[in-house]
Write an enzyme that holds these catalytic residues in place. Structure first.
Site, PDB file in Angstrom:
ATOM      1  N   ASN A   1      39.402  43.407  41.206  1.00 38.49           N
ATOM      2  CA  ASN A   1      39.575  41.960  41.124  1.00 38.49           C
ATOM      3  C   ASN A   1      40.819  41.737  40.262  1.00 38.49           C
ATOM      4  OD1 ASN A   1      39.589  39.246  40.565  1.00 38.49           O
ATOM      5  ND2 ASN A   1      37.460  39.141  39.911  1.00 38.49           N
TER       6      ASN A   1
ATOM      7  N   ARG B   1      42.112  39.263  39.018  1.00 44.30           N
ATOM      8  CA  ARG B   1      41.979  38.250  37.972  1.00 44.30           C
ATOM      9  C   ARG B   1      41.254  38.783  36.734  1.00 44.30           C
ATOM     10  NH1 ARG B   1      39.729  32.868  39.898  1.00 44.30           N
ATOM     11  NH2 ARG B   1      40.781  32.204  38.003  1.00 44.30           N
ATOM     12  N   CYS B   2      40.714  39.985  36.834  1.00 43.25           N
ATOM     13  CA  CYS B   2      39.945  40.589  35.736  1.00 43.25           C
ATOM     14  C   CYS B   2      40.829  41.551  34.940  1.00 43.25           C
ATOM     15  CB  CYS B   2      38.751  41.332  36.325  1.00 43.25           C
ATOM     16  SG  CYS B   2      37.853  42.351  35.139  1.00 43.25           S
ATOM     17  N   SER B   3      40.897  41.345  33.639  1.00 45.34           N
ATOM     18  CA  SER B   3      41.757  42.195  32.806  1.00 45.34           C
ATOM     19  C   SER B   3      41.293  43.650  32.816  1.00 45.34           C
ATOM     20  CB  SER B   3      41.827  41.663  31.376  1.00 45.34           C
ATOM     21  OG  SER B   3      40.557  41.713  30.762  1.00 45.34           O
TER      22      SER B   3
END
Length: 114
Positions: free
Chosen positions: A7, A9-11
């Site tokens: 994903n 958007r996930c750090s």
């Protein structure tokens, strides 16, 4: 072959991808290309974990779907129907897999490489 359920958007997912990028992983954006219940079951076997250990219990959808008392099959079905519930990232290499929390944990999949 190495695959990452990613994903962007996930750090943690971005950090994990950065650690394994030189291994040319297949990047599966699992929110766009959700895994089937069978694929989730296979990954759980590779992880040697129950579904409750890779479902995002803090996600509002977990509560909305009343999954707190759900059994293994119900949790797998929920993750297949709503991939946002899958903890990320997951890196799969052959018949083994690792949850990238913390990201450096996935490096254990590559310890047998020269």
């Amino acid at each position: 072959m190495t695959t990452i359920w990613h994903n962007p958007r996930c750090s943690k997912s971005r950090q994990t991808l950065a650690l394994i990028e030189d291994r040319n992983p297949v990047i599966r954006r699992y929110l766009d290309d959700g895994p089937s219940a069978d694929e989730i079951t296979q990954v759980l076997r590779a992880l040697d974990l129950p579904a409750k250990d890779i479902i995002r219990k803090g996600d509002p959808l977990f509560k909305d779907l009343s999954l707190a008392g759900a059994d293994e099959a119900q949790l797998i079905a929920a993750m297949a129907a709503h991939p946002i519930l899958i903890e990320r990232p997951i890196v799969i290499k052959g018949d083994k897999a690792c949850l990238g929390r913390p990201p450096q944990d996935v490096l254990t999949l590559f310890t047998d490489e020269n």
